[in-house]
Design a protein around this motif. Structure first.
Motif, short mmCIF file in Angstrom:
data_model
loop_
_atom_site.label_atom_id
_atom_site.label_comp_id
_atom_site.label_asym_id
_atom_site.label_seq_id
_atom_site.Cartn_x
_atom_site.Cartn_y
_atom_site.Cartn_z
N UNK A 108 -37.45 73.96 77.25
CA UNK A 108 -37.09 73.93 78.89
C UNK A 108 -36.64 72.91 78.84
N UNK A 109 -36.74 71.23 78.50
CA UNK A 109 -35.54 70.65 78.85
C UNK A 109 -33.99 71.52 78.65
N UNK A 110 -32.96 71.96 78.11
CA UNK A 110 -32.34 72.17 78.19
C UNK A 110 -31.54 73.47 78.95
N UNK A 111 -33.29 74.32 79.18
CA UNK A 111 -33.19 75.09 80.85
C UNK A 111 -33.19 74.97 81.89
N UNK A 112 -33.41 73.40 82.10
CA UNK A 112 -33.18 73.19 83.71
C UNK A 112 -31.77 71.95 83.67
N UNK A 113 -30.86 71.94 82.24
CA UNK A 113 -30.20 70.93 82.06
C UNK A 113 -28.71 72.57 82.22
N UNK A 114 -29.59 73.32 81.66
CA UNK A 114 -28.44 74.81 82.09
C UNK A 114 -27.21 74.68 80.87
N UNK A 115 -28.18 74.14 79.77
CA UNK A 115 -27.21 73.67 78.42
C UNK A 115 -27.65 75.46 77.68
N UNK A 116 -27.18 75.18 75.85
CA UNK A 116 -28.07 75.96 74.80
C UNK A 116 -28.56 75.38 73.92
N UNK A 117 -29.33 75.91 73.27
CA UNK A 117 -30.11 74.74 71.69
C UNK A 117 -28.92 74.25 71.28
N UNK A 118 -28.82 72.86 70.78
CA UNK A 118 -28.70 72.68 69.35
C UNK A 118 -28.59 72.53 68.20
N UNK A 119 -29.60 73.20 67.82
CA UNK A 119 -30.65 72.52 66.83
C UNK A 119 -31.49 74.05 66.52
N UNK A 120 -31.95 74.71 65.61
CA UNK A 120 -32.79 75.98 65.33
C UNK A 120 -34.54 75.47 66.06
N UNK A 121 -34.83 74.27 65.07
CA UNK A 121 -36.01 73.79 65.08
C UNK A 121 -35.97 72.79 66.93
N UNK A 122 -35.44 71.92 67.13
CA UNK A 122 -34.79 71.06 68.31
C UNK A 122 -34.02 71.04 68.91
N UNK A 123 -34.20 72.03 69.82
CA UNK A 123 -32.79 73.00 70.37
C UNK A 123 -32.64 71.03 71.13
N UNK A 124 -33.53 70.17 71.69
CA UNK A 124 -33.40 69.28 73.10
C UNK A 124 -32.59 67.73 71.65
N UNK A 125 -32.24 68.59 70.56
CA UNK A 125 -32.14 67.17 69.36
C UNK A 125 -30.78 65.95 69.68
N UNK A 126 -29.98 66.77 70.75
CA UNK A 126 -28.66 66.22 70.76
C UNK A 126 -28.89 65.16 72.75
N UNK A 127 -30.33 64.88 73.06
CA UNK A 127 -30.74 64.11 74.15
C UNK A 127 -31.04 63.13 73.74
N UNK A 128 -31.01 61.98 74.54
CA UNK A 128 -32.05 60.27 74.23
C UNK A 128 -32.80 60.22 75.82
#
Length: 496
Positions: free
Chosen positions: A153-173
């Motif tokens: 949901x976080x990356x959907x709000x940000x308009x991004x794609x997943x950056x990890x298979x398990x933790x899609x928003x791993x790149x965000x602080x």
């Protein structure tokens, strides 16, 4: 339709694919200190948790062997197990659909949505729906899809794609997520994790109540019973699959396993490998739609997707790619992923497993750079719970690219192959005997003042032999010593 369908995936086999710009994306990622800090913290945490969880099982290696054997048997007889799985699922009241490619899969989901009169769909985490670009397709069809896994949901709000298979928003602080929530949800500024989580819960709970269609992935399909399993930690998948009137589960053809008892093996492997848990918080097994007096959807649909997977079955070496259970352990262990993250790969499947799956699904011409995005250290193979030999797959794909399956003008050009053959023949000749070796070393010492300067290959050599210049673009080349070790030993009488 059978799973043996299509020769090769279409141009949209993987949505939002941008692997052709891998080199530029790497440079950008390496310059982002915030990203690298977030990656370092997350991957170190998951790796340490995995190590502790694995240590709790004295039979860990036996479990890995059993899992690999189960997957090998399944993939070798996949057509039979898929037919058994589909027949048993239909017997339990599941409406089974088949899709050859991404476009067909999206159309099936849209057709189910139209038939149920849905206007809003809630989704739990699913890499297969990311792969086929389902959200975009639903929006084009007039349906509002809402991700309910917090990371998704976080990356959907940000308009991004997943950056990890398990933790899609791993790149965000935490700070970046807080800023996003302030912007998108209109909440007061806060960096309190509890407040941020409660804000997300309030929005998503309301969406659950309004949704007409629930969409989920599938972790494992069980041929013996026609059941399928969904694993999660947040409880959102259970609400996604039980509150809406209709539920459609989307799975790749490789997700099937033969027996119900096989789940015991994978349930001990996957959570430990993925998040370092002994078991995920929720495990839901679906066997048909709602029964009288029970909870669950009135309609249960199951969509089984090929999308290029059948082509991977033909060779034993590529077939093992389909054994992946999407735990993400190889990403956490990979020194390349730890530095650049997932978005640099330009695929919803990043990291080592993405470097072998993406070129096979999308085509080598569209992702030719990814198999070379590895040091071949073998860390991915060591942590894989089903013992996929990813370095072997990477070398296999590299060979195919070099021998002609890559993009025009790329690493597969005739000139590149000729220079490579010439270099290896020269090396073989020089190493074939001590006299040749000494002669080659003598020539090297004579030539190196012209070729090497300040630890780098000179401009003239770079023009004559471009691979030499490329080698030193990111590495230092140590110059050969003025005398050989033997000569120095004789000169100093052994006092080296």
């Amino acid at each position: 339709m059978s799973a043996s369908g299509k020769e090769a995936p279409g141009p949209e086999a993987i949505a939002h694919l941008d692997s052709e710009h891998f080199d530029e994306a790497v440079v950008k990622a390496l310059g982002d200190e915030v990203l690298r800090g977030a990656l370092r913290n997350a991957t170190e945490l998951f790796s340490s948790r995995r190590s502790a969880a694995v240590a709790s099982l004295p039979d860990w290696e036996d479990l890995r062997e059993r899992a690999r054997a189960i997957k090998e048997e399944t993939l070798a007889n996949l057509d039979a197990f898929l037919e058994e799985f589909a027949a048993n699922a239909e017997r339990e009241g599941v409406q089974v659909h088949w899709a050859r490619d991404a476009a067909e899969a999206c159309e099936v989901v849209l057709a189910v949505a139209r038939a149920t009169g849905a206007t809003t769909a809630v989704k739990s985490k699913s890499m297969t729906t990311e792969e086929i670009g389902l959200n975009d397709a639903l929006e084009r069809g007039g349906l509002l899809p809402v991700e309910t896994d917090l990371g998704e949901w976080i990356i959907q709000l940000a308009g991004e794609t997943p950056s990890h298979i398990i933790v899609p928003a791993i790149h965000k602080t935490k700070a970046q997520i807080a800023e996003l929530f302030v912007e998108k949800l209109g909440i007061p500024p806060t960096d309190d994790v509890t407040e941020l989580t409660l804000a997300a819960r309030r929005v998503l709970r309301e969406t659950f109540a309004q949704a007409d269609l629930g969409i989920s992935g599938v972790n494992f399909g069980i041929a013996e019973t026609g059941s399928f399993l969904v694993l999660e930690n947040e409880g959102n998948a259970r609400m996604t699959t039980s509150l809406p009137r209709a539920h459609i589960a989307v799975m790749g053809i490789e997700k099937v396993i033969p027996l119900f008892e096989d789940l015991e093996v994978f349930l001990r492997l996957l959570p430990r490998s993925g998040t370092g848990q002994h078991l995920t918080s929720y495990q839901t097994i679906f066997t048909g739609p709602r029964r009288e007096g029970r909870e669950g959807p009135e309609e249960l649909h199951l969509l089984i997707v090929d999308n290029g997977r059948s082509a991977m079955l033909r060779e034993r070496v590529t077939r093992q790619s389909l054994a992946c259970i999407r735990c993400g352990a190889c990403l956490n262990a990979c020194p390349v992923y730890q530095q650049i993250g997932g978005h640099a790969y330009g695929s919803v499947y990043p990291g080592p497993i993405g470097a072998v799956i993406t070129p096979q699904l999308a085509g080598l011409d569209k992702a030719a750079k990814l198999p070379f995005a590895s040091s071949l250290c073998g860390a991915c193979r060591d942590v894989c719970p089903v013992k996929i030999d990813i370095p072997q797959l990477l070398l296999h794909l590299r060979a195919r690219i070099v021998l002609g399956d890559g993009p025009p003008g790329g690493k597969s050009t005739r000139e590149g192959r000729f220079l490579e053959r010439l270099a290896f023949r020269a090396w073989a000749w020089a190493m074939a005997g001590p006299r040749r070796y000494r002669f080659t070393a003598w020539v090297t010492r004579i030539v190196q003042p012209v070729v090497v300067g300040d630890g780098r290959i000179g401009r003239l050599a770079r023009r004559l032999v471009p691979p030499l210049g490329a080698w030193t673009a990111a590495r230092e080349l140590r110059a050969a010593a003025p005398r050989s070790f033997r000569a120095e030993w004789r000169r100093t009488k052994g006092k080296v």
